[in-house]
Scaffold this active site. Sequence first.
Site, PDB file in Angstrom:
ATOM      1  N   LYS A   1      -5.564 -10.061  -6.608  1.00  0.00           N
ATOM      2  CA  LYS A   1      -6.713 -10.096  -5.700  1.00  0.00           C
ATOM      3  C   LYS A   1      -7.827  -9.158  -6.191  1.00  0.00           C
ATOM      4  O   LYS A   1      -7.542  -8.053  -6.652  1.00  0.00           O
ATOM      5  CB  LYS A   1      -6.203  -9.658  -4.313  1.00  0.00           C
ATOM      6  CG  LYS A   1      -7.239  -9.524  -3.234  1.00  0.00           C
ATOM      7  CD  LYS A   1      -6.601  -9.070  -1.924  1.00  0.00           C
ATOM      8  CE  LYS A   1      -6.870  -7.604  -1.645  1.00  0.00           C
ATOM      9  NZ  LYS A   1      -7.574  -7.259  -0.434  1.00  0.00           N
TER      10      LYS A   1
ATOM     11  N   LYS B   1       0.814  -1.222   0.000  1.00  0.00           N
ATOM     12  CA  LYS B   1       0.000   0.000   0.000  1.00  0.00           C
ATOM     13  C   LYS B   1       0.842   1.263   0.000  1.00  0.00           C
ATOM     14  O   LYS B   1       0.440   2.275  -0.574  1.00  0.00           O
ATOM     15  CB  LYS B   1      -0.954   0.007   1.195  1.00  0.00           C
ATOM     16  CG  LYS B   1      -1.994  -1.093   1.064  1.00  0.00           C
ATOM     17  CD  LYS B   1      -3.290  -0.761   1.736  1.00  0.00           C
ATOM     18  CE  LYS B   1      -4.338  -1.715   1.198  1.00  0.00           C
ATOM     19  NZ  LYS B   1      -5.619  -1.578   1.823  1.00  0.00           N
TER      20      LYS B   1
ATOM     21  N   LYS C   1     -10.859  -3.362  -3.825  1.00  0.00           N
ATOM     22  CA  LYS C   1     -11.643  -2.121  -3.853  1.00  0.00           C
ATOM     23  C   LYS C   1     -10.953  -1.058  -4.686  1.00  0.00           C
ATOM     24  O   LYS C   1     -11.602  -0.198  -5.277  1.00  0.00           O
ATOM     25  CB  LYS C   1     -11.778  -1.574  -2.429  1.00  0.00           C
ATOM     26  CG  LYS C   1     -12.652  -2.396  -1.514  1.00  0.00           C
ATOM     27  CD  LYS C   1     -12.471  -1.886  -0.087  1.00  0.00           C
ATOM     28  CE  LYS C   1     -13.360  -2.617   0.892  1.00  0.00           C
ATOM     29  NZ  LYS C   1     -12.920  -2.413   2.277  1.00  0.00           N
TER      30      LYS C   1
HETATM   31  N1  AQP Z   1     -10.306 -10.628  -2.803  1.00  0.00           N
HETATM   32  C1  AQP Z   1     -10.669 -11.088  -1.614  1.00  0.00           C
HETATM   33  N2  AQP Z   1     -10.991 -12.396  -1.441  1.00  0.00           N
HETATM   34  C2  AQP Z   1     -11.364 -12.867  -0.218  1.00  0.00           C
HETATM   35  N3  AQP Z   1     -11.447 -12.085   0.885  1.00  0.00           N
HETATM   36  C3  AQP Z   1     -11.137 -10.785   0.742  1.00  0.00           C
HETATM   37  N4  AQP Z   1     -11.115  -9.758   1.617  1.00  0.00           N
HETATM   38  C4  AQP Z   1     -10.733  -8.633   0.980  1.00  0.00           C
HETATM   39  N5  AQP Z   1     -10.494  -8.888  -0.303  1.00  0.00           N
HETATM   40  C5  AQP Z   1     -10.735 -10.217  -0.490  1.00  0.00           C
HETATM   41  C6  AQP Z   1     -11.488  -9.883   3.024  1.00  0.00           C
HETATM   42  O1  AQP Z   1     -12.509  -8.937   3.292  1.00  0.00           O
HETATM   43  C7  AQP Z   1     -12.404  -8.527   4.662  1.00  0.00           C
HETATM   44  C8  AQP Z   1     -12.460  -7.023   4.736  1.00  0.00           C
HETATM   45  O2  AQP Z   1     -11.280  -6.530   4.137  1.00  0.00           O
HETATM   46  P1  AQP Z   1     -10.839  -5.027   4.136  1.00  0.00           P
HETATM   47  O3  AQP Z   1     -11.848  -4.218   4.793  1.00  0.00           O
HETATM   48  O4  AQP Z   1      -9.420  -4.916   4.579  1.00  0.00           O
HETATM   49  O5  AQP Z   1     -10.955  -4.776   2.613  1.00  0.00           O
HETATM   50  P2  AQP Z   1     -10.027  -4.914   1.379  1.00  0.00           P
HETATM   51  O6  AQP Z   1     -10.937  -5.208   0.212  1.00  0.00           O
HETATM   52  O7  AQP Z   1      -8.858  -5.801   1.594  1.00  0.00           O
HETATM   53  O8  AQP Z   1      -9.710  -3.403   1.354  1.00  0.00           O
HETATM   54  P3  AQP Z   1      -8.659  -2.391   1.036  1.00  0.00           P
HETATM   55  O9  AQP Z   1      -7.373  -2.810   1.641  1.00  0.00           O
HETATM   56  O10 AQP Z   1      -9.232  -1.057   1.363  1.00  0.00           O
HETATM   57  O11 AQP Z   1      -8.650  -2.370  -0.460  1.00  0.00           O
HETATM   58  P4  AQP Z   1      -7.846  -3.126  -1.537  1.00  0.00           P
HETATM   59  O12 AQP Z   1      -8.541  -4.456  -1.712  1.00  0.00           O
HETATM   60  O13 AQP Z   1      -8.057  -2.238  -2.693  1.00  0.00           O
HETATM   61  O14 AQP Z   1      -6.443  -3.228  -1.078  1.00  0.00           O
HETATM   62  C9  AQP Z   1     -11.092  -9.110   5.191  1.00  0.00           C
HETATM   63  O15 AQP Z   1     -11.383 -10.271   5.952  1.00  0.00           O
HETATM   64  C10 AQP Z   1     -10.348  -9.475   3.933  1.00  0.00           C
HETATM   65  O16 AQP Z   1      -9.467 -10.564   4.150  1.00  0.00           O
END
Ligand code: AQP
Length: 354
Positions: free
Chosen positions: A208, A116, A211
Amino acid sequence: MAAFTELVFSGVQPTGNLHLGNYLGAVKRFVEMQAREAQCLYCVVDMHAITLWQDPEALRGQIREVTAAFLAAGIDPKRSIVFNQSQVHQHAELAWIFNCVARLGWLNRMTQFKDKAGKDRENASIGLYDYPVLMAADILAYRATHVPVGEDQKQHLELTRDIAQKFNTDFAGSIAAHGHGDAFFPITEPLIGGPAARVMSLRDGTKKMSKSDPSDNARINLTDDADAIAQKIRRAKTDPEPLPSEVAGLKERPEADNLVGIYAALAGITREDVLRDFGGAQFSTFKPALADLAVTSLAPIAGEMRRLTADPGHIDAVLADGSARAEAIAAPTLDAVKDIVGFVRRGPSLQAVR
Ligand code: AQP
């Protein structure tokens, strides 16, 4: 609170674009955990969200949207405790104490921070670096025994276990002197697994589902309508081969593996079961079946989320009630931690009470 032997805690960040990965890897499993003999706490982790800048007005909406997703998916706010992190100050207080337990070397190994923060690490917030310590505090403020999460959270859960272990060791004498036996914090069990522990992008089966993916076609949002869901599945990247009849045949085929995993998780069956029905089928047959299943499973959730978010007063009342119930569990834990660490606090110490 009823005397449950298991305490389940998990959280979701209100950072917008809640997607199928969040649903299958986390929220759907939160709902299933309610069938266990366990007290479940499900938290909208707004303090985690601001480790990356959030527009304040949008953040308020996103907090309510995640809460609505919890309720729409089937979390019962009477049976489970649904709340937002910033309403329970014990999370932040315990995080500070854990900052003094966790080691820099441990945090330096966290891959999510590296991903990140990217190349401009000097410009990342201290909160982003400290994210896993706050997560340990979220979990251990309730002395949670089980944490259902997606696979991407595995390393953070290991850090939580390390912090609990080190606290128990560093303060062993004081923990015993205050009547807590030989360990104060449990060594929390991560619950990671099932066919959708890591849902991948619909555009690239090696990434993955996320979001923050700039392509909206890479993910199915929980707010997508039936047409959008069907269209995204129809356009999902695949390879030209038919589906194999054995799971081993999905190796080296990340996109096929992902779609089969999504089908399995939505239907509540295994990849083997899916291939028993679809082995040998072309994607032109499998994708419409997957789209139908996804629409049937997700469209009612999106509809209910719309209904719930139209009444923010109701959502705020759920969060206020949940936060008060969460605090009733976290406050005695924090009091005990302060006694163990050696702070002087208002009110009788737990040792004196004993
Ligand atoms: N792709 C995924 N597959 C399975 N589980 C997932 N989780 C997140 N992405 C996947 C699980 O969702 C829960 C909440 O996670 P978070 O709030 O940390 O959300 P995120 O999607 O990982 O959010 P970020 O970090 O804001 O965004 P990105 O994805 O853009 O990096 C957790 O239990 C997580 O494991």
